[in-house]
Design a protein around this motif. Structure first.
Motif, mmCIF file in Angstrom:
data_model
loop_
_atom_site.group_PDB
_atom_site.id
_atom_site.type_symbol
_atom_site.label_atom_id
_atom_site.label_comp_id
_atom_site.label_asym_id
_atom_site.label_seq_id
_atom_site.Cartn_x
_atom_site.Cartn_y
_atom_site.Cartn_z
ATOM 1 N N GLY A 136 2.006 83.220 17.304
ATOM 2 C CA GLY A 136 1.976 84.962 17.178
ATOM 3 C C GLY A 136 0.915 85.014 16.702
ATOM 4 O O GLY A 136 1.625 86.380 15.960
ATOM 5 N N VAL A 137 0.883 84.053 15.701
ATOM 6 C CA VAL A 137 0.353 84.645 13.959
ATOM 7 C C VAL A 137 -1.389 85.347 13.788
ATOM 8 O O VAL A 137 -1.895 83.976 14.211
ATOM 9 C CB VAL A 137 0.904 83.542 12.824
ATOM 10 N N GLU A 138 -1.440 86.002 13.364
ATOM 11 C CA GLU A 138 -3.545 86.419 13.788
ATOM 12 C C GLU A 138 -3.658 84.644 12.597
ATOM 13 O O GLU A 138 -3.041 84.338 11.713
ATOM 14 C CB GLU A 138 -3.567 87.093 12.760
ATOM 15 N N LYS A 139 -5.490 84.802 12.869
ATOM 16 C CA LYS A 139 -6.062 83.182 12.536
ATOM 17 C C LYS A 139 -5.918 84.134 10.860
ATOM 18 O O LYS A 139 -5.768 82.746 10.852
ATOM 19 C CB LYS A 139 -6.905 83.378 13.698
ATOM 20 N N ASP A 140 -6.508 84.879 10.584
ATOM 21 C CA ASP A 140 -6.253 84.825 8.924
ATOM 22 C C ASP A 140 -4.721 84.473 8.472
ATOM 23 O O ASP A 140 -4.702 84.137 7.313
ATOM 24 C CB ASP A 140 -6.756 86.248 8.953
ATOM 25 N N THR A 141 -3.678 84.668 8.743
ATOM 26 C CA THR A 141 -2.427 84.861 8.319
ATOM 27 C C THR A 141 -2.258 83.212 8.269
ATOM 28 O O THR A 141 -1.839 82.745 7.331
ATOM 29 C CB THR A 141 -1.845 85.531 8.515
ATOM 30 N N ALA A 142 -2.927 82.894 9.159
ATOM 31 C CA ALA A 142 -2.532 80.974 9.995
ATOM 32 C C ALA A 142 -3.442 80.360 9.095
ATOM 33 O O ALA A 142 -2.711 79.257 8.476
ATOM 34 C CB ALA A 142 -2.581 80.876 11.454
ATOM 35 N N SER A 143 -4.138 80.461 8.710
ATOM 36 C CA SER A 143 -5.248 80.014 7.870
ATOM 37 C C SER A 143 -4.547 80.093 6.491
ATOM 38 O O SER A 143 -4.832 79.066 5.369
ATOM 39 C CB SER A 143 -6.344 80.238 7.439
ATOM 40 N N ALA A 144 -4.194 81.282 6.111
ATOM 41 C CA ALA A 144 -3.585 81.338 5.046
ATOM 42 C C ALA A 144 -2.321 80.615 4.411
ATOM 43 O O ALA A 144 -2.466 79.861 3.796
ATOM 44 C CB ALA A 144 -3.106 82.894 4.240
ATOM 45 N N TRP A 145 -1.908 80.517 5.645
ATOM 46 C CA TRP A 145 -0.373 79.612 5.236
ATOM 47 C C TRP A 145 -1.044 78.378 5.240
ATOM 48 O O TRP A 145 -0.076 77.191 5.116
ATOM 49 C CB TRP A 145 0.436 79.687 6.359
ATOM 50 N N THR A 146 -1.894 77.796 6.404
ATOM 51 C CA THR A 146 -2.227 76.413 5.980
ATOM 52 C C THR A 146 -2.774 76.331 4.887
ATOM 53 O O THR A 146 -2.710 75.061 4.164
ATOM 54 C CB THR A 146 -3.609 76.284 6.937
ATOM 55 N N THR A 147 -3.587 76.518 3.990
ATOM 56 C CA THR A 147 -3.596 76.261 2.652
ATOM 57 C C THR A 147 -2.604 76.094 1.897
ATOM 58 O O THR A 147 -3.307 75.314 1.092
ATOM 59 C CB THR A 147 -4.834 77.513 2.630
ATOM 60 N N LEU A 148 -1.649 76.918 2.094
ATOM 61 C CA LEU A 148 -0.922 76.948 0.917
ATOM 62 C C LEU A 148 0.090 75.710 1.441
ATOM 63 O O LEU A 148 0.962 74.985 0.466
ATOM 64 C CB LEU A 148 -0.088 78.093 1.350
ATOM 65 N N ILE A 149 0.271 75.538 2.701
ATOM 66 C CA ILE A 149 0.974 74.139 3.194
ATOM 67 C C ILE A 149 -0.272 72.551 2.299
ATOM 68 O O ILE A 149 0.654 72.004 2.582
ATOM 69 C CB ILE A 149 0.792 74.068 4.510
ATOM 70 N N LEU A 150 -1.130 72.453 3.008
ATOM 71 C CA LEU A 150 -2.232 71.665 2.581
ATOM 72 C C LEU A 150 -2.000 71.605 0.781
ATOM 73 O O LEU A 150 -1.635 70.636 0.125
ATOM 74 C CB LEU A 150 -3.063 72.014 2.766
ATOM 75 N N ILE A 151 -1.868 72.644 0.188
ATOM 76 C CA ILE A 151 -1.120 72.373 -1.265
ATOM 77 C C ILE A 151 -0.334 72.092 -2.007
ATOM 78 O O ILE A 151 -0.160 70.705 -2.733
ATOM 79 C CB ILE A 151 -1.915 74.227 -2.163
ATOM 80 N N ALA A 152 0.101 72.072 -1.051
ATOM 81 C CA ALA A 152 2.111 71.872 -1.930
ATOM 82 C C ALA A 152 2.385 70.455 -0.972
ATOM 83 O O ALA A 152 2.269 69.547 -1.581
ATOM 84 C CB ALA A 152 3.210 72.707 -0.686
ATOM 85 N N ALA A 153 1.385 69.993 0.160
ATOM 86 C CA ALA A 153 1.137 68.764 0.190
ATOM 87 C C ALA A 153 1.022 67.627 -0.867
ATOM 88 O O ALA A 153 1.444 66.979 -0.965
ATOM 89 C CB ALA A 153 0.661 68.573 1.550
ATOM 90 N N SER A 154 0.144 68.031 -1.127
ATOM 91 C CA SER A 154 -0.947 67.633 -2.027
ATOM 92 C C SER A 154 -0.194 67.584 -3.340
ATOM 93 O O SER A 154 -0.582 66.881 -3.996
ATOM 94 C CB SER A 154 -2.330 68.298 -2.639
ATOM 95 N N VAL A 155 -0.023 69.032 -3.839
ATOM 96 C CA VAL A 155 1.409 68.707 -5.071
ATOM 97 C C VAL A 155 2.757 67.703 -5.204
ATOM 98 O O VAL A 155 2.896 67.384 -5.942
ATOM 99 C CB VAL A 155 1.904 69.821 -5.599
ATOM 100 N N ILE A 156 3.041 67.886 -3.483
ATOM 101 C CA ILE A 156 3.976 66.947 -3.610
ATOM 102 C C ILE A 156 4.057 65.302 -3.064
ATOM 103 O O ILE A 156 4.206 64.210 -4.241
ATOM 104 C CB ILE A 156 4.862 67.089 -1.904
ATOM 105 N N LEU A 157 2.862 65.236 -2.802
ATOM 106 C CA LEU A 157 1.778 64.112 -2.704
ATOM 107 C C LEU A 157 1.742 63.081 -4.159
ATOM 108 O O LEU A 157 1.972 61.992 -4.371
ATOM 109 C CB LEU A 157 1.062 63.152 -1.861
ATOM 110 N N THR A 158 0.821 64.086 -5.285
ATOM 111 C CA THR A 158 0.965 63.806 -6.330
ATOM 112 C C THR A 158 2.179 62.789 -7.373
ATOM 113 O O THR A 158 1.706 62.443 -7.816
ATOM 114 C CB THR A 158 -0.751 65.133 -6.960
ATOM 115 N N GLY A 159 2.631 64.288 -7.613
ATOM 116 C CA GLY A 159 4.605 63.749 -7.487
ATOM 117 C C GLY A 159 5.141 62.932 -7.572
ATOM 118 O O GLY A 159 5.388 62.316 -8.733
#
Length: 150
Positions: free
Chosen positions: A50-73
């Motif tokens: 039920g989240v709007e597209k813009d908010t969902a896109s922002a969360w997706t960006t944060l999730i991808l960044i967090a995943a990249s940071v964790i995988l880099t670590g």
């Protein structure tokens, strides 16, 4: 000692790695496509809550960044990058990796001289020129708008 030019050129040709363009293109396409597919799945799952597209896109960006940071670590993202080349470096995950990788590499030198001084070694120029070019384009847009051209 004088070096024979032909012998040197033969040596350079011998030790220079051969670039296999087509397999590299396929690998980049696959890795980049997988990253983008994961991003789209995240966006769709978040929007299904039920989240709007813009908010969902922002969360997706944060999730991808967090995943990249964790995988880099965990030293996994560098392996993905080595395999996928530009396919792993171009998305937002690649930028996050470029910020975190120097911090991980230089952590032994301490918080200030290691992490603090080296964290933006790779990403710093991208940030600098990204901000500079957006400022220049903003000024151009402002001037064009002031003269009624845009």
């Amino acid at each position: 000692m004088e070096v024979n030019k032909k012998a040197y050129e033969a040596y350079v040709k011998e030790v220079t790695p051969v670039n296999k363009k087509f397999p590299n293109i396929i690998k980049a396409f696959l890795v980049g496509g997988i990253i983008c597919t994961i991003g789209q799945i995240c966006t769709t799952l978040i929007m299904n809550q039920g989240v709007e597209k813009d908010t969902a896109s922002a969360w997706t960006t944060l999730i991808l960044i967090a995943a990249s940071v964790i995988l880099t670590g965990l030293n996994i993202y560098p392996k993905i990058t080595k395999f996928g080349g530009a396919g792993a470096l171009v998305p937002i995950t690649g930028f996050a990796n470029s910020v975190v990788a120097p911090a991980v590499e230089f952590k032994a030198e301490g918080q200030v001289f290691g992490i603090g001084c080296k964290i933006f070694t790779i990403a710093g120029p991208v940030i600098l020129y990204g901000i500079l070019s957006s400022w220049i384009l903003g000024v151009i847009a402002y001037v064009l708008k002031a003269f009624g051209i845009v």
